[in-house]
Design a protein around this motif. Structure first.
Motif, short mmCIF file in Angstrom:
data_model
loop_
_atom_site.label_atom_id
_atom_site.label_comp_id
_atom_site.label_asym_id
_atom_site.label_seq_id
_atom_site.Cartn_x
_atom_site.Cartn_y
_atom_site.Cartn_z
N LEU A 122 30.49 19.37 42.30
CA LEU A 122 30.20 19.21 40.87
C LEU A 122 31.47 18.91 40.09
N GLN A 123 32.52 19.65 40.36
CA GLN A 123 33.79 19.45 39.65
C GLN A 123 34.32 18.02 39.87
N ASP A 124 34.21 17.54 41.08
CA ASP A 124 34.73 16.21 41.40
C ASP A 124 33.93 15.09 40.75
N SER A 125 32.72 15.42 40.26
CA SER A 125 31.85 14.40 39.68
C SER A 125 31.92 14.34 38.16
N ILE A 126 32.77 15.19 37.56
CA ILE A 126 32.87 15.26 36.10
C ILE A 126 34.33 15.15 35.68
N PRO A 127 34.60 14.84 34.41
CA PRO A 127 35.98 14.83 33.94
C PRO A 127 36.63 16.20 34.08
N GLU A 128 37.94 16.20 34.14
CA GLU A 128 38.71 17.43 34.39
C GLU A 128 38.47 18.49 33.32
N ASP A 129 38.20 18.06 32.09
CA ASP A 129 38.07 19.02 30.99
C ASP A 129 36.63 19.53 30.79
N LYS A 130 35.81 19.41 31.84
CA LYS A 130 34.42 19.89 31.71
C LYS A 130 34.19 21.23 32.43
N MET A 131 35.15 21.71 33.22
CA MET A 131 34.96 22.95 33.97
C MET A 131 36.21 23.82 33.87
N VAL A 132 35.99 25.13 33.69
CA VAL A 132 37.09 26.07 33.61
C VAL A 132 36.81 27.26 34.54
N PHE A 133 37.85 27.71 35.21
CA PHE A 133 37.75 28.89 36.08
C PHE A 133 38.14 30.12 35.28
N ILE A 134 37.17 31.02 35.09
CA ILE A 134 37.40 32.30 34.41
C ILE A 134 36.92 33.40 35.35
N PRO A 135 37.83 34.09 36.03
CA PRO A 135 37.39 35.12 36.99
C PRO A 135 36.75 36.30 36.29
N TYR A 136 36.14 37.16 37.08
CA TYR A 136 35.52 38.36 36.52
C TYR A 136 36.56 39.22 35.80
N PRO A 137 36.17 39.85 34.70
CA PRO A 137 37.13 40.68 33.95
C PRO A 137 37.39 42.02 34.63
N PHE A 138 38.53 42.59 34.28
CA PHE A 138 38.92 43.92 34.76
C PHE A 138 38.80 44.88 33.60
N VAL A 139 37.82 45.78 33.68
CA VAL A 139 37.58 46.76 32.62
C VAL A 139 37.39 48.11 33.31
N ASP A 140 38.40 48.96 33.25
CA ASP A 140 38.37 50.23 33.98
C ASP A 140 37.80 51.34 33.11
N SER A 141 36.61 51.78 33.47
CA SER A 141 35.99 52.91 32.77
C SER A 141 35.87 54.13 33.67
N TYR A 142 36.60 54.12 34.80
CA TYR A 142 36.41 55.14 35.83
C TYR A 142 37.51 56.21 35.85
N SER A 143 38.75 55.83 35.55
CA SER A 143 39.87 56.79 35.50
C SER A 143 40.01 57.57 36.80
N SER A 144 40.05 56.86 37.92
CA SER A 144 40.22 57.51 39.22
C SER A 144 41.64 58.06 39.38
N SER A 145 41.76 59.15 40.09
CA SER A 145 43.07 59.74 40.36
C SER A 145 43.81 58.89 41.38
N SER A 146 45.13 58.78 41.20
CA SER A 146 45.93 58.00 42.14
C SER A 146 46.71 58.89 43.10
N ASN A 147 46.39 60.18 43.15
CA ASN A 147 47.10 61.12 44.01
C ASN A 147 46.74 60.88 45.48
N PHE A 148 47.66 60.26 46.22
CA PHE A 148 47.36 59.87 47.59
C PHE A 148 47.47 61.01 48.58
N LYS A 149 48.18 62.04 48.24
CA LYS A 149 48.39 63.14 49.18
C LYS A 149 47.08 63.84 49.53
N HIS A 150 46.09 63.78 48.64
CA HIS A 150 44.82 64.45 48.89
C HIS A 150 43.73 63.50 49.38
N ARG A 151 44.10 62.27 49.63
CA ARG A 151 43.11 61.29 50.08
C ARG A 151 43.07 61.22 51.60
#
Length: 317
Positions: A122-151
């Motif tokens: 599809l991208q190759d069949s259209i002008p360059e300014d017709k498609m944009v790559f926007i990856p999934y957003p990063f929204v952290d609502s979890y607040s996980s602990s980063s303490n590795f000693k207990h993992r």
């Protein structure tokens, strides 16, 4: 084309987003991208906005949308795209519509993955300014602990298995064949997709899934055969795990630097090397990975990239 000031995310009329096991589409995706949301039967309310179309619309809604786009040439539409797999998508009504509307001047495309297979066609069949790559957003609502000693000093592995996931298959096969690794890797079966009518095999999804991941030092993550940046890469960061496996093609150097890349021909030796890394270094890698993701995939950055694309098209100024 009129100038636009606002974006609206358009979802199917009857699709139940609550059944999704990730935030990859629907209302949750729109919320993470900080976009307002409405259903496809209300398009007439948003002729002065950029209408961003959810890729889960039905076949009947595709037919309606195609006609609506052709009749409202001053309203800009952006059609989102996820899976790129030729064999799976080429006969699907949504992808057929993408190719039919691709040359309409008020149509652009947002791909959530770097273009590959049918999306690259599809991208190759259209002008360059017709498609944009926007990856999934990063929204952290979890607040996980980063303490590795207990993992647990183990790898958590989850995800579908099949031909489009060669790295998952190779890793899983090598571990299953080596008794010395059986105690080093925990396998979580994929829960299934309730949104397409499958019965969930377990309830370890959403927050419960992140909670499980956060008990482990390492999480196996890999792309598909197309090098895609799956939601699992974010979930690994949310849980503050160290990512091991293979990075996707879309990662920057900063995002890749904390990654522990495996030699898929020498899985045992690669894992032993990972397990020998001091816990302080692992925690530093986890922090670096998290911070790179938060910096490069936050919604503000992604929306700025989208706005720059729209400005280049003359949709905004």
């Amino acid at each position: 084309m009129k100038l636009i000031e606002h974006k609206i995310y358009i979802v199917p009329l009857q699709f139940d987003s609550s059944k999704l096991i990730t935030r990859a589409t629907g209302l949750k995706y729109a919320s993470d991208m900080t976009w307002d949301c409405d259903t496809i039967d209300h398009l007439d309310r948003h002729t002065d906005k950029l209408n961003i179309i959810d890729c889960r619309i039905t076949e009947a809604e595709c037919e309606f949308l195609e006609n609506y786009i052709s009749q409202h040439k001053t309203t800009p539409f952006m059609l989102t795209i996820a899976d790129p797999y030729e064999s799976k998508c080429k006969d699907h009504w949504y992808y057929k519509m993408l190719f039919r509307v691709k040359n309409m001047p008020n149509v652009t495309f947002l791909t959530k993955y770097l273009p590959a297979e049918i999306v690259k066609t599809l991208q190759d069949s259209i002008p360059e300014d017709k498609m944009v790559f926007i990856p999934y957003p990063f929204v952290d609502s979890y607040s996980s602990s980063s303490n590795f000693k207990h993992r647990r000093k183990k790898v958590i592995f989850s995800g579908s298995i099949g031909s489009i996931y060669p790295y998952r298959c190779r890793f899983r096969r090598r571990v299953k064949l080596n008794p010395l690794l059986w105690s080093k890797v925990t396998f979580l079966e994929h829960p299934g997709y309730a949104d397409i009518g499958e019965n969930l095999k377990h309830q370890v999804i959403g927050e419960a899934y992140i909670d499980l991941l956060s008990n482990y030092r390492f999480m196996f993550v890999s792309p598909s055969r197309c090098g895609l940046e799956f939601m699992k890469y974010r979930e690994c960061a949310y849980a503050r795990c160290v990512p091991i496996g293979k990075a996707p093609d879309s990662f920057s150097e900063a995002m890749s630097s904390a990654f522990l890349h495996l030699d898929f021909d020498r899985i045992y030796q690669s894992l032993q090397k990972c397990f020998s890394i001091p816990v302080d270094e692992l925690e530093a890698r986890s922090k670096s990975y998290y911070e790179a993701f938060a910096a490069e995939r936050n919604p503000e950055i992604l929306n700025k990239k989208l706005d720059a694309f729209l400005e280049s098209r003359g949709f905004i100024e």
